[in-house]
Motif scaffolding. Structure first.
Motif, PDB file in Angstrom:
ATOM      1  N   HIS A 174      19.714  42.225 -20.667  1.00  0.00           N
ATOM      2  CA  HIS A 174      19.063  41.921 -19.400  1.00  0.00           C
ATOM      3  C   HIS A 174      19.151  43.129 -18.481  1.00  0.00           C
ATOM      4  O   HIS A 174      19.990  44.005 -18.662  1.00  0.00           O
ATOM      5  N   THR A 175      18.253  43.162 -17.514  1.00  0.00           N
ATOM      6  CA  THR A 175      18.151  44.282 -16.583  1.00  0.00           C
ATOM      7  C   THR A 175      18.294  43.775 -15.157  1.00  0.00           C
ATOM      8  O   THR A 175      17.760  42.722 -14.811  1.00  0.00           O
ATOM      9  N   LEU A 176      19.015  44.531 -14.331  1.00  0.00           N
ATOM     10  CA  LEU A 176      19.175  44.223 -12.914  1.00  0.00           C
ATOM     11  C   LEU A 176      19.011  45.500 -12.092  1.00  0.00           C
ATOM     12  O   LEU A 176      19.467  46.568 -12.514  1.00  0.00           O
ATOM     13  N   ILE A 177      18.387  45.389 -10.925  1.00  0.00           N
ATOM     14  CA  ILE A 177      18.373  46.447  -9.931  1.00  0.00           C
ATOM     15  C   ILE A 177      19.264  45.988  -8.785  1.00  0.00           C
ATOM     16  O   ILE A 177      19.035  44.907  -8.211  1.00  0.00           O
ATOM     17  N   ALA A 178      20.295  46.751  -8.446  1.00  0.00           N
ATOM     18  CA  ALA A 178      21.222  46.392  -7.368  1.00  0.00           C
ATOM     19  C   ALA A 178      21.198  47.486  -6.311  1.00  0.00           C
ATOM     20  O   ALA A 178      21.414  48.663  -6.618  1.00  0.00           O
ATOM     21  N   LEU A 179      20.935  47.099  -5.057  1.00  0.00           N
ATOM     22  CA  LEU A 179      20.852  48.050  -3.946  1.00  0.00           C
ATOM     23  C   LEU A 179      21.766  47.615  -2.808  1.00  0.00           C
ATOM     24  O   LEU A 179      21.885  46.408  -2.524  1.00  0.00           O
ATOM     25  N   GLN A 180      22.388  48.582  -2.141  1.00  0.00           N
ATOM     26  CA  GLN A 180      23.241  48.304  -0.994  1.00  0.00           C
ATOM     27  C   GLN A 180      22.433  48.338   0.305  1.00  0.00           C
ATOM     28  O   GLN A 180      21.256  48.683   0.310  1.00  0.00           O
ATOM     29  N   ARG A 181      23.089  47.969   1.392  1.00  0.00           N
ATOM     30  CA  ARG A 181      22.532  48.011   2.746  1.00  0.00           C
ATOM     31  C   ARG A 181      21.423  46.992   2.961  1.00  0.00           C
ATOM     32  O   ARG A 181      20.620  47.115   3.881  1.00  0.00           O
ATOM     33  N   ASP A 182      21.329  45.977   2.128  1.00  0.00           N
ATOM     34  CA  ASP A 182      20.458  44.826   2.349  1.00  0.00           C
ATOM     35  C   ASP A 182      19.002  45.191   2.604  1.00  0.00           C
ATOM     36  O   ASP A 182      18.422  44.829   3.642  1.00  0.00           O
ATOM     37  N   PRO A 183      18.348  45.887   1.668  1.00  0.00           N
ATOM     38  CA  PRO A 183      16.911  46.135   1.839  1.00  0.00           C
ATOM     39  C   PRO A 183      16.125  44.835   1.640  1.00  0.00           C
ATOM     40  O   PRO A 183      16.647  43.861   1.108  1.00  0.00           O
ATOM     41  N   SER A 184      14.875  44.845   2.027  1.00  0.00           N
ATOM     42  CA  SER A 184      14.050  43.655   1.812  1.00  0.00           C
ATOM     43  C   SER A 184      13.837  43.457   0.311  1.00  0.00           C
ATOM     44  O   SER A 184      13.826  44.426  -0.452  1.00  0.00           O
ATOM     45  N   PRO A 185      13.655  42.197  -0.145  1.00  0.00           N
ATOM     46  CA  PRO A 185      13.418  41.950  -1.580  1.00  0.00           C
ATOM     47  C   PRO A 185      12.207  42.714  -2.109  1.00  0.00           C
ATOM     48  O   PRO A 185      12.176  43.077  -3.290  1.00  0.00           O
ATOM     49  N   GLU A 186      11.237  42.979  -1.239  1.00  0.00           N
ATOM     50  CA  GLU A 186      10.032  43.681  -1.667  1.00  0.00           C
ATOM     51  C   GLU A 186      10.346  45.088  -2.152  1.00  0.00           C
ATOM     52  O   GLU A 186       9.729  45.593  -3.097  1.00  0.00           O
ATOM     53  N   ILE A 187      11.342  45.739  -1.565  1.00  0.00           N
ATOM     54  CA  ILE A 187      11.717  47.094  -1.995  1.00  0.00           C
ATOM     55  C   ILE A 187      12.295  47.058  -3.401  1.00  0.00           C
ATOM     56  O   ILE A 187      11.964  47.893  -4.249  1.00  0.00           O
ATOM     57  N   GLY A 188      13.158  46.096  -3.672  1.00  0.00           N
ATOM     58  CA  GLY A 188      13.710  45.980  -5.017  1.00  0.00           C
ATOM     59  C   GLY A 188      12.629  45.744  -6.055  1.00  0.00           C
ATOM     60  O   GLY A 188      12.678  46.295  -7.162  1.00  0.00           O
ATOM     61  N   GLN A 189      11.618  44.936  -5.711  1.00  0.00           N
ATOM     62  CA  GLN A 189      10.513  44.683  -6.629  1.00  0.00           C
ATOM     63  C   GLN A 189       9.700  45.953  -6.873  1.00  0.00           C
ATOM     64  O   GLN A 189       9.267  46.217  -7.999  1.00  0.00           O
ATOM     65  N   ARG A 190       9.493  46.754  -5.834  1.00  0.00           N
ATOM     66  CA  ARG A 190       8.762  48.013  -6.000  1.00  0.00           C
ATOM     67  C   ARG A 190       9.517  48.956  -6.920  1.00  0.00           C
ATOM     68  O   ARG A 190       8.922  49.599  -7.801  1.00  0.00           O
TER      69      ARG A 190
END
Length: 265
Positions: free
Chosen positions: A173-189
């Motif tokens: 499985h694959t996950l993208i994990a980002l700090q500083r609470d970006p909007s969900p749209e950024i993770g999708q991009r």
């Protein structure tokens, strides 16, 4: 794309000479499965990997990350193209080598469509090396994927994070994990950009070149690019050769076809 040998990263040693020898009779042959039994096993693998992905996502969210789940399948598409970039035949790891090797780091900057022209993803890929001594005293070295770190520039902000490509029960499985609470749209991009780099493409490495951010300099060494091919590919011929990537007018034409097919031009 910057590439460097990580001389300071320790090599893990694995010595099998003191382990008990296994005999052929110690292995039980795998039974032949019917089509239905095989399909049921695949469903169990998928359910197990999906559950593991959810557990890891919940743990990362509890630690303050914004998590974007990617696909659950046999081989992560991200792991596939990263392996092609590192010149590995097997996704996630190299073949055994008889000569010592060092861990590597490759850094590249990808375009991040859907926002400001300045939006980008800096991807840093690090490997690790294991030195293995088998029961007969033969020494080999083995390189595998260690970390895929991210720095995302979007909406005038920067976000640190990483990509997790995990194999559980034969399925990953694959996950993208980002700090500083970006909007969900950024993770999708970010996820879309990384998934769209097709490591199985017949015209590889065109999908990778097409995803690179135009920087007007070689992404590996930072030098000015003078020839037209290098300016399109964002990589000089010497640096491309060091990474095992094709570098020619034919590749430029493949990049153009790839971009036109996806409406990027």
């Amino acid at each position: 794309m910057r590439t460097a040998t990580l001389k300071s990263k320790a090599v893990t040693a694995w010595d099998e000479r003191n382990l008990a020898s296994l005999k052929p009779q110690d292995f039980e042959p795998l039974p032949d499965l019917t089509d239905e039994e095989s399909a049921e096993m695949d469903r169990e693998f998928l359910a197990s990997a999906t559950e593991a992905q959810q557990e890891q996502a919940d743990d990362l969210r509890a630690r303050g990350y914004t998590v974007t789940p990617g696909p659950v399948e046999w081989i992560s598409p991200i792991e596939q193209w990263v392996s092609r970039l590192l010149c590995w035949e097997i996704p996630g790891s190299s073949d055994d080598a008889s000569e010592p090797m060092g861990a590597r780091k490759v850094a590249l900057t990808l375009d991040l469509p859907g926002g400001s022209p300045k939006d980008a993803i800096k991807v840093s890929i690090e490997t690790k090396v294991v030195q293995e001594v088998d029961r007969d005293g033969r020494t080999t070295w083995h390189e595998s994927l260690d970390t895929v770190s991210l720095t995302v520039y979007a909406d005038g902000q920067s976000y640190l994070g990483f990509v997790e490509c995990t194999c559980v029960c034969e399925m990953g499985h694959t996950l993208i994990a980002l700090q500083r609470d970006p909007s969900p749209e950024i993770g999708q991009r970010v996820l879309r950009v990384l998934l769209d780099i097709d490591g199985d493409a017949p015209d590889w490495p065109a999908p990778l070149y097409a995803a690179l951010k135009p920087l007007n300099k070689c992404q590996a060494c930072g030098r000015k690019l003078d020839d037209p091919v290098s300016r399109v590919l964002q990589l000089g011929p010497t640096c491309a050769n060091n990474l095992g990537l094709a570098h020619s007018q034919r590749v430029v034409e493949a990049v153009m076809r790839y971009c036109r097919a996806r409406g990027l031009l």
